[in-house]
Design a protein around this motif. Structure first.
Motif, PDB file in Angstrom:
ATOM      1  N   VAL C  67     -16.782  -7.076   4.763  1.00 28.97           N
ATOM      2  CA  VAL C  67     -17.352  -5.702   4.764  1.00 28.97           C
ATOM      3  C   VAL C  67     -17.898  -5.540   3.285  1.00 28.97           C
ATOM      4  CG1 VAL C  67     -15.614  -4.809   6.471  1.00 28.97           C
ATOM      5  CG2 VAL C  67     -15.244  -4.638   3.951  1.00 28.97           C
ATOM      6  N   ASN C  96     -21.216  -0.759  15.816  1.00 28.65           N
ATOM      7  CA  ASN C  96     -20.283   0.325  14.871  1.00 28.65           C
ATOM      8  C   ASN C  96     -19.757  -0.233  13.626  1.00 28.65           C
ATOM      9  OD1 ASN C  96     -18.551  -1.335  16.256  1.00 28.65           O
ATOM     10  ND2 ASN C  96     -17.288   0.109  17.127  1.00 28.65           N
ATOM     11  N   GLU C  98     -19.277  -0.583  10.203  1.00 30.54           N
ATOM     12  CA  GLU C  98     -19.921   0.377   9.025  1.00 30.54           C
ATOM     13  C   GLU C  98     -20.750  -0.289   8.031  1.00 30.54           C
ATOM     14  OE1 GLU C  98     -17.319   3.208   8.135  1.00 30.54           O
ATOM     15  OE2 GLU C  98     -18.559   4.354   6.899  1.00 30.54           O
ATOM     16  N   LYS C  99     -20.046  -1.361   7.706  1.00 33.04           N
ATOM     17  CA  LYS C  99     -20.507  -2.180   6.368  1.00 33.04           C
ATOM     18  C   LYS C  99     -20.360  -3.801   6.553  1.00 33.04           C
ATOM     19  CE  LYS C  99     -20.094  -1.730   1.438  1.00 33.04           C
ATOM     20  NZ  LYS C  99     -19.108  -1.456   0.371  1.00 33.04           N
ATOM     21  N   TRP C 163     -12.877  -3.151  14.258  1.00 35.99           N
ATOM     22  CA  TRP C 163     -14.032  -2.197  14.435  1.00 35.99           C
ATOM     23  C   TRP C 163     -13.875  -1.674  16.090  1.00 35.99           C
ATOM     24  CZ3 TRP C 163     -16.030  -0.599  10.555  1.00 35.99           C
ATOM     25  CH2 TRP C 163     -16.267  -1.411   9.357  1.00 35.99           C
TER      26      TRP C 163
END
Lengths: 566, 338, 166
Positions: C67, C96, C98-99, C163
């Motif tokens: 991440v 989805n 995020e990073k 996730w």
């Protein structure tokens, strides 16, 4: 620079009423009242302010010295005691003559409890530590373990206090409450509601400091959620301060989002250059790349805030088309030269120039020292000087209508006339009349303010120093690559006359040099006067020569600056 | 001028030096294989069949490596030293009889009457190369190596020279061919002079700078000693010199103590036939090989002596023993002559 | 401290017994079993827990586990790891997630195989695999990028599905 525990104690009016209390056994004298951060009216001093006075750190989330007290996070719970009163309303004494302290059976939140005479505060008893542990456990019940992703990691109060006061394992086995993630709160803010610990700092800031009552809590209990008013984006000029205020990573800046982990950032004390207010800032940079501005506390200038306009106005520093080479005009265009040749040839040209044939346009974005060196040059030729005014709309909090960071400095050093820009038409007339043959321009595009490209073409010499290319640099005989303020040191004088210094965060790119470095050589070559090789010496010479700066010295400026006489 | 003599001598020189260079190369190979076996390894086995082309690869590598001459060295001596080390080792073979007769030719390049004196003279030249290398390198390690080498060579040269005197007292000649004929007639001299053999053997180790007497090199303390500053082919010359010296020392020992090319209890009728001639050369080479293996094996078996032990052994032990040995044989011969 | 030197007996001073024992040892090894491994043909069995080259792994659904928290970059003693964070622009194909890192380079020439990156990784996204023979013909080749690291690292099967519920 989100939270700071420094209390807002201005040197108060005479005869401040004081109270003597004890913090962790240490006796201190505290003013009875402290001005309210919003209204400025005296309100009773609280325990947390008294503790801050002797640097006793009381952990807190919702309390912020510049915001109204909310008292909802319960992190600052402390134990205390007051002098015991006998039935005769007289203090009960111990055998050794000291007043007997009746310890309060209940703890109190330090941020909202006023102090009273003889009070004793205990901030690190076993009970207090236990309470902090309990509060943290509650806060972490629904807090996601997002630290690897979260931008706040590294400057997160929840992380810090968990390490310091929390427990290493969670006892919570139930499903966590899931709240909205990646909420687009406004043009510059992203909200992660799961991370929010409901301290309400952002709500209070928006409402009480900015006056834009845009944020609030909806739902109840575990589902209590921060939200903006439906259909209304959170969009005022100070929204990014809520990112600084947020003790966790709930509110994050879209600009800085996922750019760099904060522990890699080199922090350099600097100033915002986007308007005449001169907000104190900290520059976060890594590997010669500027990544963010953050406000730095200076109660004489910007409290702990800065506006979004100034905060995001740094992208030009990282631009690819920056001027990085000394350029000399030839018949076909510009060719790359070097500083030795440039300084030598410009010095020779200027030394031959008769008085009156030179005009000089400085910039109110330059430092006091550079403007001072330019004024020395101007004095030699009795040159007509000016700089370019920039204005915009102001607001009631920080943003000034004067968008130049150093208008006051330009006026004090004499580069700018009392009405900035009033000499520019005269210079244009001088060029068209042929009396002005040499024009020195620093940091401005004069084609935008009335000296047309055609007029510039009539000049024998056009010496230009700038950071970014523009029409004027395209026409220049010499182009001298200068530095952005983040790449050099210097001082600015804000609209209120406060002289503040800023430090170098990045190395100048390639051949670019801080303007004062080559200006001092030019001044020495042309006028024969010492131009001063060090910033300290130059500043001190300036304060000796320019009446407005009288009495200031470089080392005396400190981090907060000092007032010039205007 | 005897053209025939000249022609045959030239032929013999070519036939000795050529195979000798090959033997030097393959003795390195032998050393690597033997040390590998002693250390539970396999040794070079990639180049050619069972790694037999390894010496060729080593040679090519030596030639292709950068020949680096440090700036601070004394250039002329620095260039001269490797040659001075290698040449005497080859010159020794001039007087060694490596076979009986092949046709009408004696299998020795130069059948000198003072053969052994010549050998000792030439061998003592070898030390100059090492001392010169140590001096020319202008480096402290090389210099220490050179100094050690000179002291060591002188010390053991004396003991070595003294040790062989009884042999010539017995054989009655300094000519090595005569020594061998004596052995062919009376049996190997190792039986007559065991003490001489031991002293000569140990001194040979010291003279060839082999472990346990490799003080001039001692890579663990002097980072290579006299050849620290050398690289590429110049280093290879030192390397070859060491092995050539070993072969020369083996040949000397075979000649002096193990009856040279003679084969015990083998007295063929047709001594001058070509086959028998080659057989004798083969016998000589086999005996030499035994000594080479011995030389190599000792290196991987024993640790290095301390310098004081080395000196102590040379001067206080071998020299008196060798002298006493001479005296003993003199007395025996005197008694027998009466 | 002076250690008295041991007085040697006559036999010891004669060196001969020592030479004999030395000969016995060397002779025993001379005929003993050889331990040499014929390397390119024979390969060494890598023991469990061996610290080879660090590679990135994917989760069960083929997504990059990393991440981009940059803790490995921070902890890396020789500064072999260099991560470019994704920046604010969301990437459509990550869904989805995020990073994730925009770029992830490990300079295998700098890497000292200490395993700190694996130890510090909060996402179990980097593992020291069993590769010990890393070769290249130039320096640039030895800087492994994200795609190469992910391809070499393969998929890591674990119980956590980070996730899934985000």
């Amino acid at each position: 620079m989100s939270a700071t525990t420094t209390t807002d104690q201005k040197p108060a009016a005479p005869a401040v009423e004081t109270i003597t209390i004890k913090v962790d056994g240490k006796s201190i004298v505290v003013p009875k009242t402290t001005p309210d951060p919003i209204t400025g009216k005296p309100v009773p001093t609280t325990m947390i302010q008294a503790c801050a006075q002797i640097n006793v750190d009381v952990p807190h989330y919702c309390y912020h010295p510049k915001l109204p007290v909310a008292g909802n996070c319960r992190m600052c719970l402390v134990e205390f005691g007051t002098p015991a009163m006998g039935p005769d309303r007289k203090p009960v004494m111990n055998e050794d003559g000291t007043p007997k302290i009746a310890k309060s059976p209940r703890p109190a939140i330090a941020c909202a409890t006023p102090i009273s005479p003889g009070m004793e505060i205990y901030t690190n008893t076993a009970g207090v530590l236990d309470m902090r542990k309990g509060v943290l456990e509650f806060l972490l019940i629904n807090h996601p373990l997002d630290c690897p992703i979260c931008d706040q990691a590294g400057e997160c109060k929840l992380q810090e206090y968990s390490v310091e006061h929390g427990q290493s394992t969670s006892r919570f086995v139930e499903e966590k409450v899931h709240k909205p993630k990646q909420v687009d709160l406004g043009p510059r803010i992203v909200l992660d509601d799961e991370r929010c610990i409901l301290c309400s700092r952002c709500v209070r800031f928006s409402k009480d400091i900015v006056g834009d009552d845009a944020l609030g809590f909806v739902n109840r209990g575990s589902y209590n959620t921060l939200a903006a008013y439906p259909g209304k984006p959170f969009d005022n000029n100070y929204t990014l301060n809520t990112v600084d205020l947020c003790p966790v990573g709930a509110l994050t800046s879209k600009d800085f989002r996922f750019q760099m982990r904060v522990w890699f950032l080199k922090e350099t004390k600097s100033l915002c250059t986007s308007c005449g207010t001169g907000c104190n800032t900290v520059i976060g940079s890594r590997e010669e790349k500027m990544l963010r501005y953050e406000p730095r506390q200076n109660d004489a200038v910007n409290s702990t805030w800065m506006c979004d306009y100034g905060r995001l106005n740094y992208k030009w520093i990282n631009r690819e088309d920056r001027l990085i080479r000394v350029l000399k005009k030839t018949s076909t265009g510009h060719e790359t030269s070097n500083w030795n040749t440039a300084v030598k040839e410009i010095s020779e040209t200027l030394a031959k120039a008769p008085a009156g044939s030179v005009a000089l346009i400085g910039s109110a974005r330059q430092t006091n020292e550079e403007l001072f060196l330019l004024s020395r040059l101007a004095k030699k030729f009795a040159a007509m000087t000016d700089s370019v005014p920039r204005t915009g709309s102001s607001d009631k909090l920080l943003l000034s209508a004067d968008r130049n960071p150093n208008s006051t400095g330009a006026k004090l050093t004499g580069i700018s006339p009392a009405e900035m820009g009033s000499n520019i038409p005269k210079i244009a007339a001088g060029i068209s009349a042929g009396t002005i043959k040499t024009l020195i321009v620093f940091g401005e595009d004069v084609t935008k303010v009335g000296i047309s490209a055609e007029l510039l073409g009539r000049l024998q010499n056009l010496i230009v120093s700038d950071v970014l290319p523009n029409k004027t640099t395209a026409l220049a005989t010499w182009v001298l690559p200068g530095c952005a303020h983040v790449e050099k040191r210097g001082t600015f004088t804000n609209i209120k006359g406060r002289v503040q210094k800023f430090m170098k965060a990045l190395e100048p790119r390639d051949d670019a040099r801080p303007e004062w470095e080559f200006l001092h050589e030019l001044v020495y070559n042309v006028t024969g006067q010492n131009g001063f090789v060090s910033m300290e010496g130059l500043f001190n010479e300036m304060t000796r020569s320019v009446p407005g700066f009288e009495g200031l010295i470089w080392s005396g400026l400190g981090d907060g600056g000092a007032n010039a006489k205007i | 001028m005897d053209w025939q003599f000249l022609g045959f001598s030239l032929l013999k020189i070519v036939c000795v030096i050529g195979p000798l260079l090959g033997m030097v190369a393959y003795s390195v190979m032998l050393e690597r294989k033997l040390s590998a076996a002693i250390q539970d390894r396999i040794g070079p086995n990639r180049v050619g069949l069972w790694g037999m082309a390894q010496p060729l690869a080593d040679g090519i590598k030596s030639f292709l490596k950068e020949d680096f001459t440090p700036s601070y060295v004394r250039k002329i001596y620095f260039w001269l030293a490797p040659a001075i080390t290698l040449i005497p080792a080859f010159l020794t073979f001039a007087v060694i009889p490596f076979g009986n007769m092949l046709g009408q030719q004696k299998m020795v390049i130069a059948d000198l009457n003072v053969g052994v004196l010549y050998t000792f003279g030439i061998v003592s030249l070898g030390v100059y190369g090492i001392v010169l290398a140590g001096y020319a390198s202008n480096s402290k390690y090389s210099f220490l190596g050179g100094i050690r080498s000179s002291a060591q060579m002188i010390s053991y040269e004396i003991a070595m020279g003294m040790s062989v005197i009884p042999i010539f007292m017995l054989a009655g000649s300094l000519n090595l061919s005569k020594v061998i004929s004596f052995q062919a007639e009376h049996g190997w001299l190792i039986v007559y002079c065991p003490v001489s053999f031991v002293i000569f053997l140990v001194s040979a180790f010291a003279e060839t700078n082999r472990l346990p007497f490799d003080m001039p090199e001692s890579e663990t303390e002097l980072v290579g000693g006299y050849h620290t500053e050398y690289s590429s082919m110049k280093f290879a010359l030192f390397f070859m010199g060491e092995y050539a010296n070993m072969i020369a020392a083996s040949a000397m020992m075979v000649t002096l103590f193990l009856g040279g090319w003679t084969i015990p209890f083998f007295h063929p009728q047709d001594v001058n036939s070509i086959g028998i001639g080659f057989l004798y050369i083969g016998a000589f080479l086999l005996k030499m090989l035994i000594f080479m293996v011995f030389f190599i094996w000792i290196r991987w078996m024993l640790p290095r002596f301390r310098y004081d032990q080395l000196m102590d052994l040379g001067w206080k032990k071998f020299l008196p023993v060798a002298l006493a040995n001479i005296f003993l044989y003199a007395v025996i011969l005197w008694i027998r002559a009466r | 401290m002076i250690v008295p030197r041991k007085e040697l007996s006559f036999w010891e001073r004669m060196y001969l017994p020592t030479i004999w024992s030395g000969f016995k040892v060397t002779a025993r090894h001379f005929v003993g079993k050889k331990v040499t491994m014929q390397y390119p043909e024979e390969k060494w069995t890598v023991p469990p827990g061996y610290r080879g080259a660090p590679y990135l792994v994917k989760d069960q659904e083929g997504r990059t586990k990393c991440v981009s928290c940059q803790l490995c970059e921070f902890v890396c003693p020789p500064k072999a790891i260099r991560i470019t964070p994704p920046g604010p622009a969301a990437v459509a194909e990550t869904g989805n997630v995020e990073k994730g890192p925009k770029e992830f380079d490990i300079n295998m020439l700098r890497c000292i195989f200490c395993g700190y990156c694996q130890e510090v990784c909060p996402e179990e996204a980097i593992f020291l695999k069993q590769d010990y023979s890393l070769t290249g013909t130039n320096r640039k080749e030895m800087i492994f990028n994200k795609e190469k690291l992910l391809a070499l690292g393969g998929t890591h099967q674990d119980g956590i599905q980070k996730w899934k519920n985000k």
